[in-house]
Design an enzyme around this catalytic site. Structure first.
Site, PDB file in Angstrom:
ATOM      1  N   GLU A 177       0.809  -1.221   0.000  1.00  0.00           N
ATOM      2  CA  GLU A 177       0.000   0.000   0.000  1.00  0.00           C
ATOM      3  C   GLU A 177       0.845   1.276   0.000  1.00  0.00           C
ATOM      4  O   GLU A 177       0.792   2.074   0.947  1.00  0.00           O
ATOM      5  CB  GLU A 177      -0.976  -0.006   1.185  1.00  0.00           C
ATOM      6  CG  GLU A 177      -1.962  -1.175   1.100  1.00  0.00           C
ATOM      7  CD  GLU A 177      -2.986  -1.209   2.226  1.00  0.00           C
ATOM      8  OE1 GLU A 177      -2.887  -0.377   3.153  1.00  0.00           O
ATOM      9  OE2 GLU A 177      -3.881  -2.070   2.175  1.00  0.00           O
TER      10      GLU A 177
ATOM     11  N   GLU B 211      -4.758  -8.644  -0.748  1.00  0.00           N
ATOM     12  CA  GLU B 211      -5.583  -8.670   0.461  1.00  0.00           C
ATOM     13  C   GLU B 211      -7.026  -8.520   0.029  1.00  0.00           C
ATOM     14  O   GLU B 211      -7.329  -7.717  -0.854  1.00  0.00           O
ATOM     15  CB  GLU B 211      -5.242  -7.515   1.418  1.00  0.00           C
ATOM     16  CG  GLU B 211      -3.833  -7.533   1.980  1.00  0.00           C
ATOM     17  CD  GLU B 211      -3.561  -6.325   2.882  1.00  0.00           C
ATOM     18  OE1 GLU B 211      -4.528  -5.606   3.239  1.00  0.00           O
ATOM     19  OE2 GLU B 211      -2.383  -6.104   3.220  1.00  0.00           O
TER      20      GLU B 211
END
Length: 526
Positions: free
Chosen positions: A138, A258
């Site tokens: 991220e 994810e």
């Protein structure tokens, strides 16, 4: 493409090596060989091991990784590979701990980033190609002018990562390397930016990664997003279509590194209604499979109980497992509410067949009788008054029976028969730091809460909607018989009167009024 396809399905060892500062700091036990064996035995083919390195290396210029930490990481990687799992390791919370300062401290950040990856790549240089590296989790940057600048910085880091790993030679010369978009977002501009990176690198052994936590109102239960509806479905299919078109159609594999829902957490029950979550699970599995996307479940402890080595909710895992290979039928709800007293009328549910054929209803090993206990007309399933009366038993508040809808394939659909009456509430006094509404739930369950000022505008946080975020603004406590209004809610409520509307899963609603004056709060039903 073959490597990433062989990784499906995948599982995250979340809140473990990414925890700060140590493996057990965020509540999970030490990782064991038995736990990894359990994950593999349940059908998982790959494991993502998120790792935060910030607290485990020395100072500039060498940034030497702590030998004990690196040895422990290597041990778990070795155990995972020995189980036959593909393994993905990364730099995880480093993204927001120090890499995000790249715009104002590029030389220091790049030196540190390169030093860490050079050491990690060197350590695993001759490992099996079943070990993959992910550049950073991220990626995010402080102080950028816009996302386009963030895209450029993500490209800079991804490009440096690929070049330095390749330069270490050995198996790293062809190892699959995984590159994220900015924020691991699946928005088209972010995908286009990463696509340009792939084109420039011209490396045949790269994979793209994004994360997927669903349509935000549903993922956290805000703005009335209590159900798996067309908004959730369209968000899912559009996201997966974008990554398929941008990458998979060009021969570049995609890992959904994810996925889950942001607020699905066994320690905060009720935020996400179970049946609605099951529909989401089924849809994620099907839509990913149809587009050749590899999915890696984010599990920080809410799915696998790592102490007992069993699933916290076997039915949730059963739906996931079924979705890896087939579709499952569902229904408009997994709850049928019947009155606590008086005559119980028939109830209907709409079947979502998803390409299956409805086969019947069962209670345990006993089949319910079609025509007597239930009827089916098209996709409308009707439970008869007689069957519901029998299933409700003594009609104690709450779940009195559970039946299953069986389909021609996939996981069965559980339906709870719940006896309830309209909840009641009573007057209360308290403060903005401690205020609870006495509530007799009487078998019902809370779905959401609205808060409005007299002019109809939203009160409290996220005032663009009257529907507040479950658990952040309010929280039911069924054992105590209260609904708590959180300090975070009152922090953004003006003095004066606020109308609250509580929506329950039975369809019932209650109106309650609170008045805030400084730190004092009073409430009542009138």
């Amino acid at each position: 493409m073959a490597t990433v396809a062989a990784m499906q399905p995948g599982w995250n060892l979340g809140n473990t090596f990414d925890a700060i500062p140590d493996e057990t700091s965020w509540g999970n036990p030490l990782t064991t060989q038995a736990m990894l064996h359990q994950v593999r035995s349940q059908g998982y083919k790959s494991i993502r091991i998120p790792i935060t390195w910030s607290n485990h290396h020395g100072a500039a210029p060498d940034y030497t990784i702590d030998s004990a930490w690196l040895s422990r990481v290597r041990q778990v990687v070795d155990w995972s590979l020995a189980e036959g799992l593909y393994v993905l390791i990364n730099l995880h919370h480093d993204s927001w701990q120090w890499i995000n300062t790249y715009p104002t401290d590029s030389t220091t950040v790049m030196n540190r980033y390169s030093a860490l990856w050079r050491q990690i790549a060197g350590t695993f240089r001759d490992y099996s190609p079943k070990l993959l590296f992910e550049s950073i989790n991220e990626p995010q940057f402080a102080g950028t002018s816009d996302d386009a600048q963030g895209d450029q910085l993500t490209n800079t880091l991804n490009t440096a990562f690929v070049r330095l790993v390749r330069q270490t030679g050995g198996a790293n010369a062809t190892r699959v390397l995984v590159l994220p978009t900015l924020h691991t977002s699946s928005e088209q501009p972010r995908l286009d930016a990463l696509s340009s990176t792939f084109t420039a690198l011209h490396d045949p052994n790269l994979a793209a990664t994004v994360h997927f936590y669903g349509w935000w109102p549903f993922s956290v239960n805000i703005a009335g997003g209590t159900k798996y509806d067309s908004n959730v479905e369209q968000d899912l299919t559009a996201s997966f279509d974008r990554v398929r078109t941008t990458f998979v159609s060009r021969g570049i594999p995609v890992i959904i590194g994810e996925w889950a829902l942001l607020s699905y957490d066994y320690t905060r029950p009720g935020i996400i209604e179970r049946g609605e979550f099951l529909k989401y699970i089924e849809a994620v599995g099907y839509n990913a499979r149809a587009r050749n996307l590899t999915t890696m479940l984010w599990d920080a402890g809410s799915f696998l109980d790592r102490n007992q080595l069993r699933w916290r909710d076997q039915g949730v895992f059963d739906m996931m497992k079924a979705s890896w290979t087939t579709r499952s039928g569902t229904a408009s709800s997994d709850q049928v509410y019947v009155p606590h007293t008086g005559t119980i009328p028939s109830r209907t549910l709409t079947l979502n067949l998803n390409g299956t054929t409805f086969q019947g209803l069962r209670q345990g090993s006993t089949a319910l009788a079609q025509g007597t206990d239930y009827t089916v007309s098209g996709t409308t399933l009707t439970l008869t008054s007689a069957a519901l009366t029998r299933l409700a038993g003594n009609r104690a508040y709450g779940v009195n029976a559970t039946i299953e809808a069986r389909f021609s394939q996939g996981a069965p659909w559980q339906i709870s028969i719940i006896s309830s009456d309209t909840p009641t509430q009573a007057a209360a006094t308290g403060t903005t730091s401690s205020f609870a509404i006495p509530t007799q739930f009487r078998g019902d369950q809370l779905a959401t809460m609205e808060a409005k000022y007299a002019d109809g505008s939203g009160a409290g946080p996220a005032n663009w909607t009257s529907y507040k975020e479950f658990w952040s603004s309010f929280q039911p406590d069924y054992s105590a018989g209260t609904i708590l209004l959180k300090p975070e809610f009152f922090a953004e409520v003006n003095d004066g009167r606020v109308t609250l509307t509580f929506h329950f899963w039975s369809g019932k609603q209650l109106t309650y009024y609170i008045t805030k004056s400084g730190t004092t709060v009073t409430g009542g039903t009138g």
